[in-house]
Design an enzyme around this catalytic site. Sequence first.
Site, mmCIF file in Angstrom:
data_model
loop_
_atom_site.group_PDB
_atom_site.id
_atom_site.type_symbol
_atom_site.label_atom_id
_atom_site.label_comp_id
_atom_site.label_asym_id
_atom_site.label_seq_id
_atom_site.Cartn_x
_atom_site.Cartn_y
_atom_site.Cartn_z
ATOM 1 N N GLU A 24 -88.642 -49.797 -86.056
ATOM 2 C CA GLU A 24 -87.879 -51.053 -86.082
ATOM 3 C C GLU A 24 -86.691 -50.968 -87.035
ATOM 4 O OE1 GLU A 24 -88.130 -55.437 -88.041
ATOM 5 O OE2 GLU A 24 -90.030 -54.419 -87.639
ATOM 6 N N ARG B 84 -89.065 -57.880 -101.341
ATOM 7 C CA ARG B 84 -90.365 -58.181 -100.738
ATOM 8 C C ARG B 84 -91.468 -57.428 -101.484
ATOM 9 N NH1 ARG B 84 -88.884 -57.978 -94.218
ATOM 10 N NH2 ARG B 84 -87.026 -59.295 -94.402
ATOM 11 N N ARG C 189 -82.393 -48.645 -93.368
ATOM 12 C CA ARG C 189 -82.983 -47.996 -92.194
ATOM 13 C C ARG C 189 -81.909 -47.377 -91.303
ATOM 14 N NH1 ARG C 189 -88.688 -50.499 -90.182
ATOM 15 N NH2 ARG C 189 -89.662 -50.578 -92.233
ATOM 16 N N SER D 1 -84.794 -57.125 -85.981
ATOM 17 C CA SER D 1 -85.678 -58.074 -85.325
ATOM 18 C C SER D 1 -84.872 -59.345 -85.101
ATOM 19 C CB SER D 1 -86.901 -58.348 -86.213
ATOM 20 O OG SER D 1 -87.913 -58.987 -85.497
#
Length: 422
Positions: free
Chosen positions: A347, A260, A389, A350
Amino acid sequence: MIDIKFVRDNPKEFKEYLIKRHVKVDVDEILKIDGERRTTITELQNLQQKRNDLSREIGQLRQNKELADKLMVQVADIKARMESYEKKERELSERLDQFLLYLPNIPAKDVPFGHNETGNVEIKRWGKLTNFAFTPKLHDELGEKLRLMDFTSAANLSGARFVVLKGILAKLERALAYFMLDIHTNEFGYTEILPPFMVRDQALIGTGQLPKFADDLFRTTSGLWLIPTAEVPLTNLVASQILDETQLPLRVTAWTPCFRSEAGAAGRDTKGMLRQHQFSKVELVSIAAPEHSVAEHERMTSCAEAVLERLELPYRRMLLCSGDMGATSQKTYDLEVWLPGQKLYREISSCSNCGDYQARRMQSKFRSKGQKNTQFVHTLNGSGLAVGRTMIAVLENYQQADGKIAVPDALQPYIGGLKVIG
């Protein structure tokens, strides 16, 4: 893609949805284009019928060449008019698609109205926060002190927002991914897939990244795009297909790198591993019948939660508001893991129910037993989990006063029985 019939039949309700999504678009212009297009299609059908009638009549006038020739002139005129209408219909369809391809999905009725993350609603909280006898450090400080996380070398190689993991941390990343895949495939019935990491335009159009979010992606010189998430190839496995109802729900998972540009996140989380140009993720995708997608959404979210609970990482489930949801989603749960170094929940997953929004773009349908007509499937996707993460969460939650990292019990078999990283 939004169903134009819904816009046509419910213009007032649709305008209210757009307000909830904080999107400004001329709905009346959409309806005007749609009306012109439908009128053009009707004219085309009438001309087609008239041409067919004249063609049959010509076939019956073999003995009257003069009259047949006159009718053939009419047929030729109709053909020319049809070409003009066909061109007009294509132009109107393209204009309509330009509107529809940029419009976000319609939020589910139980999605709260809000402008940003402050409007999200906490659904539940799990786990007990560790009461450290010292001030907990951030993951990047821990990793660099162990000399197992190298941002300097990564910057020399590739620039900002990259990392080089070394030794046991490189192995830990792999172990986390294997751990997640084993849970999802062995216990939750997902089929593991190894998809391509580059895709064509149409795949990204199908899942909603194109045309609106091109700036967030990386494109190769050959015209292929690096995947921003395995959601793209996994969901597109059913593109342009008519599935049998017995194939549903179709559940697949993949561990892939994700790329990304983070064009819309300038200045955010530039330090450490939280927001990078390249990261790995275990993705979950479900293809479901419409009447089962709500239950499938809850199931998928619980599958992601199971990984956090096995690792004994405290987290909370958040229901995202209308202004914080992704464009393709009808309803999204975010799982946020506790990071003691930041003293924040962040987060880590999701999970979204996209309804038939992506299916309309991909033309993905199914047929029920004994039925001739087809329906659009519903698509769902979620992180199960973001591997980098998860590593951050392990480092920060399992850190010790001497800078070493305890290995969660559930993860030890995947890392050679090691109990402490030091």
